[in-house]
Write an enzyme that holds these catalytic residues in place. Structure first.
Site, PDB file in Angstrom:
ATOM      1  N   ASP A  91      36.148  34.260  33.988  1.00  0.00           N
ATOM      2  CA  ASP A  91      36.645  34.411  35.349  1.00  0.00           C
ATOM      3  C   ASP A  91      36.478  33.601  36.249  1.00  0.00           C
ATOM      4  OD1 ASP A  91      37.017  35.996  37.755  1.00  0.00           O
ATOM      5  OD2 ASP A  91      36.520  37.818  37.085  1.00  0.00           O
ATOM      6  N   SER A 148      37.685  44.132  40.966  1.00  0.00           N
ATOM      7  CA  SER A 148      37.425  42.958  41.923  1.00  0.00           C
ATOM      8  C   SER A 148      37.159  43.633  43.237  1.00  0.00           C
ATOM      9  CB  SER A 148      38.982  42.293  42.134  1.00  0.00           C
ATOM     10  OG  SER A 148      38.831  41.015  42.743  1.00  0.00           O
ATOM     11  N   HIS A 179      39.795  37.151  34.923  1.00  0.00           N
ATOM     12  CA  HIS A 179      39.772  38.061  36.058  1.00  0.00           C
ATOM     13  C   HIS A 179      40.575  39.254  36.038  1.00  0.00           C
ATOM     14  CE1 HIS A 179      38.378  39.453  40.033  1.00  0.00           C
ATOM     15  NE2 HIS A 179      39.661  39.477  40.516  1.00  0.00           N
TER      16      HIS A 179
END
Length: 273
Positions: free
Chosen positions: A224, A95, A253
């Site tokens: 995601d 991320s 995610h």
């Protein structure tokens, strides 16, 4: 517990286990080194030296009111990796940590880095604008900013549902994973977390991706809900000179946690290739 003091006095907490080729993990917002538990244990058993830090303002590192920007994050990593004298390292970022990893490699680390892995990463650019019409509207990040500043305790519970795909029909919701996300988030500083929303949403990593010659593996879940893969992973892979893309139907995610066995296996194969 290990801490390293940066030149500006900020203390960075880190874990450093094992011997062998080093793997350095970069965590996502607003988490900590603990989010890499499944990877740290797996790669330690595979004979690697595994290192993970708490980004400034996050986890057990100093809750800084300044320096909460991507260039500083990458410079912090450069100081820590030089202190640890890491060479031939694999840098893995999830991320926001994917952005940190590629910025570090591009600006500081190519002499010390062998390969990189971007997981569910915010690269190359998140915001919807005239140059990125498929991006995420600014209003989404304004809402994250507002809730971080005004409703953090509840918001850090609520966001775990889309983060792990727990809002999907038939999802196997694990409250312990949700509680661990909340625990990590609440350890960090609210000012740093607020500032970091701008960092992960508005930083443009296009030139970083273009400049990296090293092999880079891009992993992203097709479900995601936090960082849509078509906006990020597909474009990042095209920008890289030596990129490999793997997308996973249905993965969320937070797939390094919920789908650790698959993710770890694919990373190991990439490292050994």
């Amino acid at each position: 517990m290990s801490k390293f003091t940066l030149k500006d006095g900020t203390e960075i907490y880190y874990k450093d286990w094992g011997t062998g080729q080093p793997i350095f993990f970069h965590h996502g917002w607003p988490l900590s080194a603990d989010d890499w538990d499944a990877q740290m244990m797996f790669f330690l058993k595979e004979g690697f030296r595994v290192i993970a830090h708490d980004r400034r303002g996050h986890g057990r590192s100093t809750q800084t009111a300044t320096g909460n920007d991507m260039d500083t994050y990458a410079a912090d990593v450069a100081e820590l990796t030089a202190f640890l004298d890491l060479k031939d390292a694999i840098h893995i970022g999830h991320s926001t940590g994917g952005g940190e990893a590629i910025r570090y490699v591009a600006q500081h680390g190519q002499a010390r880095v062998a390969k990189a892995v971007l997981i569910s990463a915010v690269t190359p650019y998140m915001i919807k604008d005239e140059n990125n019409p498929d991006g995420v509207p600014m209003e989404v990040f304004d809402d994250i900013r507002f809730n971080t500043a005004n409703n953090r305790q509840q918001f850090y519970q609520d966001i775990t549902f889309p983060f792990y795909g727990y809002n999907r029909e038939g999802a196997n919701v694990k409250k312990g994973i949700q509680d661990n996300w909340w625990r990590q988030g609440m350890m960090g500083g609210i000012k740093a977390h607020y500032d970091c929303v701008k960092v992960f949403s508005e930083t443009d990593f296009t030139e970083d991706l273009k400049s990296v010659d090293l092999p880079v593996l891009v992993l992203h879940g097709e479900d995601d809900q936090i960082v849509p893969y078509a906006t990020t992973a597909l474009k990042a892979a095209q920008l890289l000179k030596n990129g490999t893309l793997i997308t996973y139907p249905g993965f969320p995610h937070g797939m390094p946690t919920t789908e650790a066995s698959t993710i770890n296996s694919d990373i190991l194969a990439f490292i050994k290739a």
